[in-house]
Design an enzyme around this catalytic site. Structure first.
Site, short mmCIF file in Angstrom:
data_model
loop_
_atom_site.label_atom_id
_atom_site.label_comp_id
_atom_site.label_asym_id
_atom_site.label_seq_id
_atom_site.Cartn_x
_atom_site.Cartn_y
_atom_site.Cartn_z
N ASP A 1 0.66 -1.37 -0.49
CA ASP A 1 -0.11 -0.36 0.34
C ASP A 1 0.79 0.73 0.13
O ASP A 1 2.45 0.91 0.19
CB ASP A 1 -0.80 -0.28 1.26
N HIS B 1 -7.41 -3.51 9.96
CA HIS B 1 -7.10 -2.82 8.25
C HIS B 1 -5.25 -3.93 8.24
O HIS B 1 -4.86 -4.67 8.93
CB HIS B 1 -7.42 -1.42 8.24
N ASN C 1 -7.76 -1.33 13.45
CA ASN C 1 -8.87 -1.35 13.32
C ASN C 1 -9.44 -2.33 12.45
O ASN C 1 -10.46 -2.73 12.00
CB ASN C 1 -9.88 -0.14 12.51
N GLU D 1 -9.54 -0.94 4.89
CA GLU D 1 -10.03 -0.57 6.26
C GLU D 1 -11.91 -1.39 6.45
O GLU D 1 -12.02 -2.31 5.20
CB GLU D 1 -11.03 1.17 5.56
C1 GLP Z 1 -0.38 1.59 8.63
C2 GLP Z 1 -0.31 0.63 6.90
C3 GLP Z 1 -0.32 -0.46 7.04
C4 GLP Z 1 0.28 -1.33 7.95
C5 GLP Z 1 -0.16 -0.79 10.01
C6 GLP Z 1 0.36 -0.92 10.85
O1 GLP Z 1 -1.96 2.07 8.05
N1 GLP Z 1 -1.01 1.34 5.51
O2 GLP Z 1 -0.02 -0.98 6.24
O3 GLP Z 1 0.44 -2.34 8.54
O4 GLP Z 1 -0.14 1.37 9.23
O5 GLP Z 1 1.40 -0.09 11.29
P1 GLP Z 1 2.11 -0.20 12.39
O6 GLP Z 1 2.91 -1.46 11.73
O7 GLP Z 1 3.03 0.92 12.13
O8 GLP Z 1 1.56 -0.72 13.58
#
Ligand code: GLP
Length: 270
Positions: free
Chosen positions: A97, A168, A166, A173
């Site tokens: 993403d 995702h 949440n 989402e």
């Molecule tokens: C973002 C990204 C995700 C990632 C998530 C968790 O929203 N779009 O791909 O997995 O955050 O991030 P973190 O590892 O910083 O908690």
């Protein structure tokens, strides 16, 4: 979807090098949760998983996550590559993403993050890298071309995922269509607020993202889900309930045949 409740029970807990393995048995499928203590152990276990695939299949096709969670894994993989204990040079990499509208030089760009923290220091040649172009003119065509590039590479051998608070995965989402491929998404206020806090409000967080879809993710032959940080407890609990629920996109993984969940031990219910 609530009718298709999967019967999950946890069994076979055992210790191996301080890692507690818990096998979630779900009807025909089974998922493994590895509970890891401490940041170093978590990162090493994640890197071990990737290293095992690269040893089996040096030219593996891998989708990469961004975020705080995989940083230690990337550091570990880069260190092993520098010590010539593994090579990622033949593997092919995609990302999951990015934000819409940012070019690869923007400090928030996921493409920049992955090049800096993993792809460049691990010595992956540019011809083996295809990342989403969040600033592409003609974003629908970019989504189609991205799917075509994954297919042309033979499909994903491994999708490595982080987890949003949440639930995702990628930027899919809550409420996302589970049959979607790569597409543009409107980011939830919760996701944008989390990211704004992580960057101390230094940057305006874009309203839209671009993400591989859930159908792209579950088509991967293997999935590694990385779960770290106390804020992920509710999303992990939704997954562990074993009930596929569109409000929790991570539960789309429940029926995958080759899923490993690596979770910090602090998230393990008492
Ligand atoms: C973002 C990204 C995700 C990632 C998530 C968790 O929203 N779009 O791909 O997995 O955050 O991030 P973190 O590892 O910083 O908690």
């Amino acid at each position: 979807m609530r009718d298709s409740i999967a019967h999950v029970h946890e069994s076979a807990a055992h210790h191996r090098n301080g890692v507690v393995t818990l096998v979630l048995k779900m009807s025909a499928h089974s998922s493994t949760i590895l509970w890891c203590r401490g940041g170093g152990e978590f990162s090493r276990s994640a890197a071990d998983h990737v290293a095992a695939l690269l040893a089996r299949k040096p030219e593996a096709v891998i989708a990469l996550p961004t975020g705080q969670t995989p940083l230690g894994m990337y550091g570990e993989l880069v260190a092993r590559a520098a010590a010539k204990r593994l090579s990622a040079a033949q593997a092919r990499f995609f990302d999951l993403d990015d934000y819409l509208g940012l070019n690869v030089h923007h400090p928030l760009s996921y493409a920049r993050f992955l090049r800096e923290h993993f792809l460049r220091p691990a010595g992956v040649p540019e011809r083996h890298i295809r990342l989403l172009r969040g600033d592409a003119v003609g974003i629908e065509a970019e989504c189609r071309e991205y799917e075509a590039a994954i297919a042309a590479a033979g499909g994903l051998d491994l999708a490595i995922l982080g987890l949003g608070i949440n639930g995702h995965i990628g930027f899919n989402e809550p409420g996302s269509d589970w049959s979607a491929q790569t597409h543009v998404v409107c980011l939830s206020p919760e996701t944008r607020a989390t990211h704004a806090a992580q960057t101390q409000g230094e940057f305006a967080i874009p309203e839209y993202g671009i993400t591989v879809g859930i159908s792209t993710i579950v088509a991967a032959r293997e999935i590694l889900l990385l779960v770290a940080g106390g804020a992920k407890a509710r999303a992990l609990a939704a997954f562990r309930s074993g009930i596929p629920d569109p409000k929790w996109p991570v539960t789309a993984l429940l029926t995958h045949r080759n899923l490993t969940v690596l979770a910090e031990a602090e998230l393990q219910p008492a």
